[in-house]
Scaffold this active site. Structure first.
Site, mmCIF file in Angstrom:
data_model
loop_
_atom_site.group_PDB
_atom_site.id
_atom_site.type_symbol
_atom_site.label_atom_id
_atom_site.label_comp_id
_atom_site.label_asym_id
_atom_site.label_seq_id
_atom_site.Cartn_x
_atom_site.Cartn_y
_atom_site.Cartn_z
ATOM 1 N N SER A 151 -2.287 -28.202 -12.464
ATOM 2 C CA SER A 151 -1.104 -27.515 -11.936
ATOM 3 C C SER A 151 -1.530 -26.176 -11.382
ATOM 4 O O SER A 151 -2.143 -25.383 -12.094
ATOM 5 C CB SER A 151 -0.092 -27.303 -13.067
ATOM 6 O OG SER A 151 0.803 -26.275 -12.721
ATOM 7 N N ASP A 153 0.308 -23.823 -10.807
ATOM 8 C CA ASP A 153 1.230 -22.782 -11.258
ATOM 9 C C ASP A 153 0.794 -22.058 -12.536
ATOM 10 O O ASP A 153 1.348 -21.024 -12.881
ATOM 11 C CB ASP A 153 2.619 -23.388 -11.512
ATOM 12 C CG ASP A 153 3.143 -24.126 -10.297
ATOM 13 O OD1 ASP A 153 2.774 -23.711 -9.184
ATOM 14 O OD2 ASP A 153 3.902 -25.095 -10.456
ATOM 15 N N ARG A 188 4.040 -1.793 8.760
ATOM 16 C CA ARG A 188 5.156 -2.716 8.614
ATOM 17 C C ARG A 188 5.212 -3.229 7.183
ATOM 18 O O ARG A 188 4.205 -3.291 6.492
ATOM 19 C CB ARG A 188 4.882 -3.872 9.567
ATOM 20 C CG ARG A 188 6.033 -4.771 9.786
ATOM 21 C CD ARG A 188 5.705 -5.746 10.887
ATOM 22 N NE ARG A 188 6.132 -5.311 12.205
ATOM 23 C CZ ARG A 188 5.651 -5.807 13.351
ATOM 24 N NH1 ARG A 188 4.706 -6.717 13.319
ATOM 25 N NH2 ARG A 188 6.113 -5.396 14.503
ATOM 26 N N VAL A 289 -0.590 -24.228 1.733
ATOM 27 C CA VAL A 289 -1.997 -23.788 1.796
ATOM 28 C C VAL A 289 -2.459 -23.373 0.399
ATOM 29 O O VAL A 289 -3.652 -23.424 0.095
ATOM 30 C CB VAL A 289 -2.253 -22.598 2.743
ATOM 31 C CG1 VAL A 289 -2.105 -22.987 4.183
ATOM 32 C CG2 VAL A 289 -1.390 -21.411 2.416
#
Ligand code: ADP
Length: 755
Positions: A151, A153, A188, A289
Site C-alpha cells: 500500500s 499510503d 506563486r 504517478v
C-alpha cells in the site's frame, strides 16, 4: 509430500510488489517447497486454469526493478461471496495448495483471513458435493496465511512501513521540488494534492521533506481558537512572502477534512488562498504517478526481506492460530496477528469519521505525531518572540567530513527550530576549519530558506580534525563568539574531532560545552546510529545506475564488476546488492578469499551456460587492498573464455551528490529537532561536565551515546561500528543471489578449465 504455496498480489498495486514476489518465489523454492503464482488477485484464484501457474527460480528473474506487479492485480467482488470463495478453495485444492502469501492492502488481507477461517467448512462442502475427493480434503485440512502489506499510503497499523510508501514519497518529493522551482520563479502559490486515502503519512512526510508551507491531513484537522483556519493559513503564507520567500506550497492529503468532518478539497484550498492572498493560485493533483515507476532501494529491500519472512511464516505457521501479517518495527521484520492489525487500522478510519481525532493520532503512533508537531513549527513563517527571562543559547552548527545529501536539511531544521525557541544559531563554514579560522556568521530565519531539498553542503565541509596549535584557535573562537553548544552534522572526521575536544578539556576549558554529533555520511559507518543522513540517497543513486548497467549488460552477455563507496564499511555494497539483485557482493567485513573467487567464477560459468545473459558483482571499495576491482575483472575475463566478457564500473562521486532522498531529509529534520531540545534540557540541568554525544536512532529509539563510549563501540582501524545491524541481512542476500538450485545436479562443462 512437498508443501505447495500460492502467492498473489491483490487490491491497489504498489511499487515493490515484484520484489516481494521474487523473494517469495525464491525463498519457497530454496526451502524445498513448490510455489504457484495466482494471476490477477482473487479473480485468478476463482477463475483457476492457467491463472494459477507454477513458478520457477527464473520466472521471477529481471522483475526486481519493475513497478506495479507482473502477475497482475484486481478487485474482485465475487470473492466477497461465499460461492466465490468456495470456487477459490476448489482451485487451490485441485493443485494441492494449502499455504498462501497474499500481498495487498487491508481489504485483500481481510479476504485472505476469511478464506482461512472458512477453509475447513468449504472443503467439507466440496467433498459432500463430490467436487473433490475425501482423500484430497484429508491431506489439506487447513490453510495457512501470511500477509504482506502492499500500500503506498502507509496506512496499516502494526508496521512502520508498507510496501510502496517510500517510492510514493519519492515521487511526491520529486514533483514538489519541481513545482517549487516554478512557483519561486513566478512568486506563486501552489496547492498540491497527494494520495493517502484516510492516512496523512504521505502528506506530512512530503511536507517535511520539501519544506512546504502548510499541510492538511485527515487525522488532525486545522483548529485555531480565535479564527478560521483559512485566515490563519493565508496569514502565515503572506508573512512568509513579506520575509522574502518566493514560493508557497500547500500540501493537501486527498482525505483531508475539517473539524466538522467536511472534506477539504484542493479546489477549496485554492479558492481560500486566492481570496486571502489576492493572487492566482494553481492546483497540481499528483494522482497515479505516485503509484507508478520503479521502486526505491528501500522498497525493494523491505519487500525482499519481508517476502522471505512470509514464506518462513507460512511454512512454520499453525493454521489453527491467527493468520500472520509480516511487518517492520524499529528496523526489524516482525510477525504480527493479521486481524488485530486490520481491526486497529479500521478503528483509525472510524475515529477519523466520527471526529475522534485524538484517538486517530494516538493510534497512528508516536513517530507520526512527533513528525506532525515538528512540521507545525517548521512551517511557521517567522519565529516566535523569545520567552522573557529565557536564556538565549548561542549554538554553533557545522558540517564535517565528506558531503552527505541531507546535511542542509539538518542545518535548516536546527536553525529554524532553535530560532523559534529564541536561540541564536551561528553557522560555521567548512567544518573545523571555520572554527580554527574564525569563519562564522549569525544565521537569520530566511538564511536557510530553500535548503531542504538541496544536496551537498551549503555551509561547506571539510575533513579537518583539529590538532596541536589548532586547539588554541578553536578555544579562542568558541570563547570570542560566546558559543554555548556545538552541533556537528557530519561523518567520521566530525566524530573524531569531537572526541579530541573531549580529550583536551582539561587543557582547554572552552571545550567544556555540550556537543552533539548528528550522523551524516553516505557510508553509514557511524557509531550510535543505525542510519546516517545521506546513506539512503547514495543507495538510491547506486541502485538507479546499476539498473542501467544491468540493461546494458543484458544486451551483450556481459558481467559487470561495480565498485561502490563505503570505505571499509560494506553497508552500501550489501544493500545495493539486495536492491539490484547482484549475484555476489564483496565486503571488507567478510574478506575476499581466492577459494571464494574460484567458486564465483564457476557459478558464473554455470549460469551463462544455462542461458544467463548478465552477471552483476558489487565490490565495496575497501573490500580487499590486493584483490582490486581491476584484478577481479581481469580474473573473471580470463577465466570466462568466450562465454561472457567482463566490464568495470567504478561509480565514484555521483554517490555523494544528488538531491537528498525523502528519508534522509526527514531523518535530518527529526535529529536536528531533538538535538535542539536536548541542548535546552542540558542547559537547564547544568551538568558539571558538559556532555559530548553522538545521536541516532537505534532499534527505533532516539539515543545519545557519550562520545568516548561510542568510540569504544567502533573499530579503531576500519572506522566502522564493531556490530553492524545490516550484517544480519547477508543470508537473505546470499540465498536470493544463488543460481537456480534446481540446476545444481546438472554437470556443467565449463567453457574453459577454471583455476
Ligand atoms: P486493498 O487490498 O488494497 O485494500 P480492496 O479493499 O479493494 O483493496 O480489496 C481487494 C480485494 O480483496 C477485493 O476486491 C476483494 O476481492 C477482496 N476483499 C476485500 N475485502 C474483503 C472482505 N471483507 N471479504 C472478502 N474479500 C475481500
Amino acid at each position: 509430500m512437498t508443501k505447495r504455496l500460492g502467492v498473489l498480489t491483490s487490491g491497489g498495486d504498489a511499487p515493490g510488489m515484484n520484489a516481494a514476489l521474487r523473494a517469495v518465489v525464491r525463498a519457497a523454492l530454496d526451502r524445498g517447497a513448490e510455489i504457484y503464482a495466482i494471476y490477477e488477485g482473487y479473480r485468478g484464484m476463482i477463475a483457476g486454469g492457467d491463472q494459477i501457474r507454477p513458478m520457477t527460480w527464473n520466472s521471477v528473474g529481471g522483475i526486481l526493478q519493475r513497478g506495479g506487479t507482473v502477475i497482475g492485480t484486481a478487485r474482485c467482488p465475487d470473492f466477497q461471496t461465499r460461492d466465490g470463495r468456495k470456487q477459490a478453495v476448489r482451485n487451490l485444492l485441485e493443485r494441492e495448495i494449502d499455504g498462501l502469501v497474499v500481498i495487498g492492502g487491508d481489504g485483500s488481507l481481510t479476504g485472505a483471513n476469511l478464506l482461512r477461517q472458512e477453509w475447513a467448512e468449504l472443503v467439507a462442502e466440496l467433498v459432500d458435493e463430490g467436487a473433490v475427493s475425501a482423500d484430497l480434503a484429508e491431506r489439506h485440512r487447513a490453510l495457512s496465511i501470511a500477509g504482506l502489506v502492499g500500500s503506498i499510503d502507509n496506512d496499516m497499523y502494526g508496521t512502520d512501513m508498507t510496501i510502496g510508501a517510500d517510492t510514493a514519497l519519492h515521487r511526491i518529493t520529486d514533483a514538489v521540488d519541481a513545482i517549487t522551482s516554478t512557483a519561486a520563479s513566478h512568486q506563486r502559490a501552489f496547492v498540491v494534492e497527494v494520495m493517502g486515502r484516510r492516512c496523512g503519512y504521505l502528506a506530512v512526510m512530503s511536507a517535511i521533506a520539501t519544506g512546504a508551507e502548510w499541510v492538511l491531513i485527515p487525522e488532525s484537522p486545522p483548529d485555531f481558537e480565535h479564527e478560521d483556519w483559512q485566515a490563519r493559513m493565508c496569514e502565515v503564507l503572506r508573512s512568509g512572502l513579506k520575509m522574502g520567500r518566493r514560493d508557497n506550497i500547500v500540501i493537501v492529503a486527498e482525505g483531508a477534512q475539517d473539524r466538522h468532518g467536511n472534506p477539504i478539497t484542493s479546489e477549496y484550498v485554492r479558492q481560500a488562498l486566492e481570496d486571502g492572498l489576492g493572487e492566482d493560485v494553481r492546483i497540481t493533483v499528483l494522482g497515479h504517478v505516485q503509484r507508478g515507476g520503479s521502486p526505491t532501494a528501500y522498497d525493494r529491500i523491505l519487500s525482499t526481506i519481508m517476502g522471505v519472512e512470509a514464506v518462513d511464516a507460512v511454512l512454520s505457521a499453525d493454521p489453527a492460530t491467527d493468520s500472520l501479517m509480516i511487518g517492520i518495527q524499529n528496523n526489524k521484520v516482525v510477525r504480527l496477528p493479521l486481524m488485530e492489525c486490520v481491526k486497529k487500522t479500521l478503528e483509525i478510519n472510524a475515529a477519523i469519521k466520527s471526529g475522534d481525532y485524538d484517538k486517530a493520532m494516538q493510534l497512528r503512533g508516536r513517530s507520526f505525531r512527533t513528525a506532525f508537531e515538528i512540521l507545525r513549527t517548521l512551517t511557521r513563517a517567522a519565529p516566535h518572540a523569545p520567552t522573557p527571562g529565557q536564556k538565549r543559547l548561542r549554538i554553533g552548527v557545522m558540517n564535517a567530513s565528506g558531503p552527505a545529501p541531507g546535511m542542509n536539511a539538518a542545518v535548516r531544521a536546527a536553525v529554524r527550530l532553535a530560532a523559534d525557541r529564541g536561540h541564536v544559531l551561528l553557522g560555521i563554514r567548512r567544518g573545523f576549519r571555520g572554527l580554527i579560522n574564525d569563519d562564522l556568521f549569525e544565521f537569520e530565519w530566511m538564511g536557510v530558506n530553500g535548503w531542504a531539498p538541496m544536496g551537498g553542503s551549503e555551509l561547506g565541509t571539510s575533513r579537518k580534525v583539529p590538532d596541536g596549535k589548532d586547539y588554541y584557535a578553536v578555544a579562542r573562537t568558541l570563547e570570542e563568539h560566546r558559543i554555548d553548544a556545538l552541533v556537528i552534522v557530519g561523518g567520521w572526521s566530525g566524530y573524531e574531532a569531537a572526541l579530541r575536544l573531549y580529550q583536551e578539556r582539561d587543557n582547554y576549558p572552552a571545550f567544556n560545552i555540550p556537543i552533539i554529533c548528528i550522523p551524516a555520511s553516505i557510508n553509514n559507518n557511524l557509531p550510535g546510529a543505525q542510519h546516517s543522513i545521506g546513506a539512503d540517497t547514495a543507495l538510491n543513486s547506486i541502485t538507479e545506475v546499476v539498473d542501467k548497467i544491468k540493461q546494458s549488460a543484458v544486451a551483450s552477455n556481459r558481467c559487470f564488476v561495480v565498485e561502490v563507496m563505503g570505505r571499509y564499511c560494506g553497508y552500501l555494497a550489501l544493500m545495493s546488492a539486495i536492491a539490484t539483485g547482484a549475484e555476489r557482493v564483496y565486503l571488507h567485513e567478510e574478506g575476499v578469499r581466492l577459494a571464494d573467487l574460484q567458486q564465483d567464477i564457476q557459478q558464473l560459468i554455470k549460469g551463462f551456460n544455462h542461458g544467463k545473459r548478465l552477471g552483476l558483482l558489487i565490490r565495496s571499495e575497501g573490500a580487499n587492498p590486493l584483490y582490486t576491482t581491476q584484478f577481479l575483472a581481469a580474473l573473471f575475463e580470463e577465466e570466462s573464455g568466450d562465454l561472457f566478457n567482463v566490464r568495470i564500473s567504478v561509480l565514484g562521486h555521483l554517490q555523494q551528490g544528488g538531491d537528498p532522498a525523502p528519508f534522509d531529509r526527514i531523518l535530518a529534520v527529526r535529529l536536528a529537532a531533538r538535538a535542539v531540545e536536548r541542548l535546552e534540557e542540558w542547559h537547564a540541568e547544568q551538568p558539571d561536565e558538559a556532555p559530548i554525544v553522538c545521536m541516532g536512532y537505534q532499534h527505533g529509539e532516539l539515543t545519545f551515546t557519550p562520545i568516548d563510549e561510542a568510540m569504544r563501540m567502533t573499530d579503531p582501524v576500519y572506522h566502522r561500528p564493531k556490530k553492524q545491524w545490516w550484517m544480519d541481512l547477508r543470508p537473505v542476500a546470499r540465498m536470493l543471489a544463488q543460481p537456480d538450485p534446481s540446476i545444481d545436479g546438472v554437470e556443467d562443462e565449463p567453457a574453459v578449465q577454471p583455476l
